[in-house]
Design an enzyme around this catalytic site. Sequence first.
Site, PDB file in Angstrom:
ATOM      1  N   ASN A   9      -2.721   1.615  -2.526  1.00  0.00           N
ATOM      2  CA  ASN A   9      -2.783   0.943  -3.829  1.00  0.00           C
ATOM      3  C   ASN A   9      -1.711   1.483  -4.777  1.00  0.00           C
ATOM      4  O   ASN A   9      -1.997   1.861  -5.913  1.00  0.00           O
ATOM      5  CB  ASN A   9      -4.180   1.077  -4.442  1.00  0.00           C
ATOM      6  CG  ASN A   9      -4.383   0.130  -5.614  1.00  0.00           C
ATOM      7  OD1 ASN A   9      -3.588  -0.771  -5.847  1.00  0.00           O
ATOM      8  ND2 ASN A   9      -5.451   0.348  -6.367  1.00  0.00           N
ATOM      9  N   GLU A  35      -0.023  -1.835   0.799  1.00  0.00           N
ATOM     10  CA  GLU A  35       0.012  -2.008  -0.653  1.00  0.00           C
ATOM     11  C   GLU A  35       0.800  -0.873  -1.312  1.00  0.00           C
ATOM     12  O   GLU A  35       0.340  -0.217  -2.239  1.00  0.00           O
ATOM     13  CB  GLU A  35      -1.414  -2.111  -1.230  1.00  0.00           C
ATOM     14  CG  GLU A  35      -1.458  -2.961  -2.483  1.00  0.00           C
ATOM     15  CD  GLU A  35      -2.870  -3.289  -2.960  1.00  0.00           C
ATOM     16  OE1 GLU A  35      -2.954  -3.911  -4.028  1.00  0.00           O
ATOM     17  OE2 GLU A  35      -3.860  -2.929  -2.292  1.00  0.00           O
ATOM     18  N   ASP A 148      -5.362  -2.966   6.246  1.00  0.00           N
ATOM     19  CA  ASP A 148      -6.356  -3.543   5.343  1.00  0.00           C
ATOM     20  C   ASP A 148      -6.487  -5.016   5.715  1.00  0.00           C
ATOM     21  O   ASP A 148      -5.612  -5.819   5.421  1.00  0.00           O
ATOM     22  CB  ASP A 148      -5.884  -3.368   3.902  1.00  0.00           C
ATOM     23  CG  ASP A 148      -6.823  -4.001   2.885  1.00  0.00           C
ATOM     24  OD1 ASP A 148      -7.858  -4.565   3.305  1.00  0.00           O
ATOM     25  OD2 ASP A 148      -6.518  -3.937   1.688  1.00  0.00           O
TER      26      ASP A 148
END
Length: 254
Positions: A9, A35, A148
Amino acid sequence: MKIISYNVNGIRAALKKGFIEWLQQADPDVICLQEIKANEDQLELQQFIDAGYKYNYWYSAQKKGYSGVAILSKTEPNQVTYGTEIDYMDFEGRNIRADFDGVSVMSLYLPSGTNSDRLEHKLKYMADFQEYVNTLKETHPNLVICGDYNICHEAIDIHDPVRNKKTSGFLPVEREWIGAFIESGFVDSFRHLNKEPHNYSWWSYRANARANNKGWRIDYNMVAAPLEEKIERAFILPEAKHSDHCPIVVELAI
């Protein structure tokens, strides 16, 4: 061979939270990141090299600060493939693969389906990705697809399956797809060795979800069937807190 998958993230944010020190302690042979939200020229690559990952490969989205995947490795791959050659996939930087002797490791970031337009995009991506993998397995049968997937497969993989049955990430069509993906020749390495509930890899930032372990298991190390007998360990590292996700690990006898 120890492989970790981690949706960070934002790699720059994770670095500020001690990611490098954690990486050195975790000591994987290969780590797949999702990400990353950064371009290679925005990173000080020497810090990854100093941590033991001389070979690091970054595949960013065209949109700044969005999506993107990476693979960091202690040993040099035989080949690195950026993207899938499916334009709308590669535009968002969602797939990178490193081929080693005896195994090919892929870092994958499937889209989320947070609204109707993105859900349609996700479903199209999932269908096209399945076709891509079906073809890829003909030349690279020993695949490990880490990443993911933005989908919980079974009720055991989500803290509240009843209330979330109409939520993207746990929709019947998504669950059906990931089930079919596994049936096409993959092993969910964590669930293969761990049957216990309450094991998650992502928690909302809302309502103190992580502290209460109200999570979702949406990150997977999917191991191609020819490697099933080589799966030695598979586990989750919820104590690593550089992201709203946590790392997941698979160890193969390679």
